[in-house]
Design an enzyme around this catalytic site. Structure first.
Site, PDB file in Angstrom:
ATOM      1  N   PHE A 171      51.412  96.439  55.157  1.00  0.00           N
ATOM      2  CA  PHE A 171      52.150  95.916  54.013  1.00  0.00           C
ATOM      3  C   PHE A 171      53.127  94.859  54.540  1.00  0.00           C
ATOM      4  CE2 PHE A 171      55.309  95.855  50.672  1.00  0.00           C
ATOM      5  CZ  PHE A 171      54.573  96.040  49.516  1.00  0.00           C
ATOM      6  N   ASP A 177      55.126 104.512  58.629  1.00  0.00           N
ATOM      7  CA  ASP A 177      55.485 104.241  57.243  1.00  0.00           C
ATOM      8  C   ASP A 177      54.604 105.121  56.358  1.00  0.00           C
ATOM      9  OD1 ASP A 177      55.826 103.241  54.654  1.00  0.00           O
ATOM     10  OD2 ASP A 177      56.244 101.218  55.378  1.00  0.00           O
ATOM     11  N   TYR A 218      58.980 106.095  44.926  1.00  0.00           N
ATOM     12  CA  TYR A 218      58.552 105.666  43.585  1.00  0.00           C
ATOM     13  C   TYR A 218      57.034 105.576  43.435  1.00  0.00           C
ATOM     14  CZ  TYR A 218      58.677 101.094  45.991  1.00  0.00           C
ATOM     15  OH  TYR A 218      58.502 100.076  46.888  1.00  0.00           O
ATOM     16  N   LYS A 219      56.304 105.847  44.499  1.00  0.00           N
ATOM     17  CA  LYS A 219      54.844 105.823  44.407  1.00  0.00           C
ATOM     18  C   LYS A 219      54.351 107.232  44.060  1.00  0.00           C
ATOM     19  CE  LYS A 219      54.643 101.713  47.241  1.00  0.00           C
ATOM     20  NZ  LYS A 219      54.575 101.127  48.584  1.00  0.00           N
ATOM     21  N   ARG A 271      42.135  97.835  43.299  1.00  0.00           N
ATOM     22  CA  ARG A 271      42.645  99.050  43.924  1.00  0.00           C
ATOM     23  C   ARG A 271      42.884 100.108  42.854  1.00  0.00           C
ATOM     24  NH1 ARG A 271      48.472  99.412  46.936  1.00  0.00           N
ATOM     25  NH2 ARG A 271      49.163  99.013  44.807  1.00  0.00           N
TER      26      ARG A 271
END
Ligand SMILES: *Cc1c(COP(=O)(O)O)cnc(C)c1O
Length: 419
Positions: A134, A206, A231-232, A380
């Site tokens: 990312f 991560d 928040y995922k 995705r």
């Protein structure tokens, strides 16, 4: 679901939902009618409890109790309380995790602390990561090394297979995202950690696409540092604070430059010199966004009603089903699976490449099937076992088939700012 020659019907999926031990947990979430939400890997759905909790925080804790709430409502302790609630999901112990700041900022702290720990060995000048990581992870490493100006180099690898050849005695830090945000590739945390340690390198994981998505065993793997989002898959709310893990044995030597008063041994002594607090709270910096932080507990509470093994089992069943349905029903279209088929290497998503990926995702969203688009040309789909049903998987695959068969998408669709 592994037998691809079996024809799967919607009725089969209804049966799977009836037998699903996690099905009841969908009730914990407020999902809009007519929406199949396959983007919980980007922004998790809202736990019903969050509305009442937000009201309580705003009206009683803030409105009525005002400043007393720092003590009486647990505000001051909240980064640690939440960290302790999160710890079992990532194989951490109590007092090793705080929920605070953003993932980017926590990356900065962990990279800085790791480089300082390695600074006694002047040969160790590389930070190894993946080109497909990312971007913010790479950007933060770039920022800190450029600013330090001590000759650190970032080495970008193109495949995980390169790790054994690039990690060597000049490696300071290996910084990897456990589950790749784009492809869903899942690293073997214990094996890569052991490889880094063999060469005296430190490792930073991560967990943005792992926490709440796949079982994680940080201490068992002997990892050095970890960060991640709430928040995922953890459903903490838009922009909810992230987390940072520092194992007990590294805490005394964990020093980062964001030495704000919340990391001080005695913040209310108001003394002019900085003395870090001995424990994990030295990873804090300043005053926390309490209303946002309070929502994180609502997301974590749901995980207390199940366990990561049950979540993993359903996650693999959902992704297997989606891959099978898409590959069998859309076989005539130029779709390419970029997510590993091998369960040991798959996170909780399935991604496909298609020449008109962006336009197809937009057409799916118009039909209420929400996945997302990631460069280059990748569709995705995230599968969150807490609230995704097997019939949702069937309906999403069917929607995709219909859009591709009918070419019901605008190949020239304009890009939104957030894809
Ligand atoms: C989502 C994500 C981030 C987000 O970082 P923020 O600072 O919270 O915006 C960072 N790293 C990875 C690997 C991610 O998937």
């Amino acid at each position: 679901m592994s037998n691809t020659s079996t024809i799967i019907t919607r009725a089969d999926c209804e049966k799977l939902d009836q037998q699903d031990p996690l099905a009841v947990l969908r009730e914990e979430f407020d999902l809009p009618a007519g929406v199949i939400y396959l983007d919980g890997n980007s922004l998790g759905a809202r736990p019903k409890a969050a509305l009442q909790r937000a009201q309580e925080v705003i009206t009683r804790e803030w409105g009525t109790d005002l400043i007393k709430s720092w003590n009486t409502a647990g505000w001051f302790d909240m980064p640690s309380t939440l960290g302790n609630q999160l710890a079992p999901l990532i194989g951490a112990e109590a007092n090793e995790v705080v929920v605070t700041d953003t993932t980017s900022i926590n990356l900065f702290k962990a990279i800085a602390a790791a480089l300082q720990l390695q600074s006694g060995d002047s040969k160790r000048k590389t930070i190894i990561t993946e080109r497909s990581n990312f971007p913010t992870d790479i950007y933060m490493a770039e920022g800190i090394t450029r600013w330090l100006d001590r000759g650190y180099q970032i080495v970008l690898i193109d495949t995980p297979e390169e790790l054994p050849t690039v990690i060597n005695d000049s490696t300071a830090l290996v910084m990897l995202t456990h589950v790749n945000y784009r492809t869903g590739y899942l690293h073997d945390m214990a094996a890569v950690t052991a490889l880094a340690h063999q060469h005296g390198a430190l490792i930073l994981w991560d967990l943005a696409h792992s926490a709440g998505a796949v079982p994680v065993a940080l201490n068992a793997a002997k990892a050095d540092f970890a960060v991640g989002c709430t928040y995922k898959y953890l459903n903490g709310g838009p922009g909810a604070p992230a987390f940072i893990w520092v194992p007990a044995h590294h805490q005394a030597v964990f020093h980062h430059p964001l030495s704000g008063w919340w990391g001080h041994a005695n913040p209310f002594a108001m003394s002019p010199g900085f003395t870090p607090t001995p424990g994990i709270r030295r990873a804090l910096c300043g005053t926390q966004p309490i209303t946002s932080l309070a929502m994180v507990a609502c997301g974590l509470d749901t995980f207390g009603k199940t366990d990561m093994q049950a979540i993993r089992k359903k996650s693999l069943a959902l992704t297997d089903l989606f891959i099978n349905l898409v590959e069998s029903r859309c076989a005539s279209h130029p779709l390419e699976l970029v997510t590993p088929r091998n369960h040991q290497q798959r996170g909780s998503q399935a991604s496909f490449r298609h020449p008109h990926a962006y336009a197809v995702i937009q057409a799916l969203i118009q039909r209420g099937i929400i996945g997302d688009y990631r460069e280059p040309a990748i569709m995705r789909f995230g599968f969150t076992p807490l609230y995704t049903r097997f019939i949702d998987v069937w309906d999403a695959a069917e929607g995709l088939r219909d859009i591709l068969d009918s070419k019901d998408y605008d190949a020239n669709a304009e890009r939104h700012a957030v894809t």
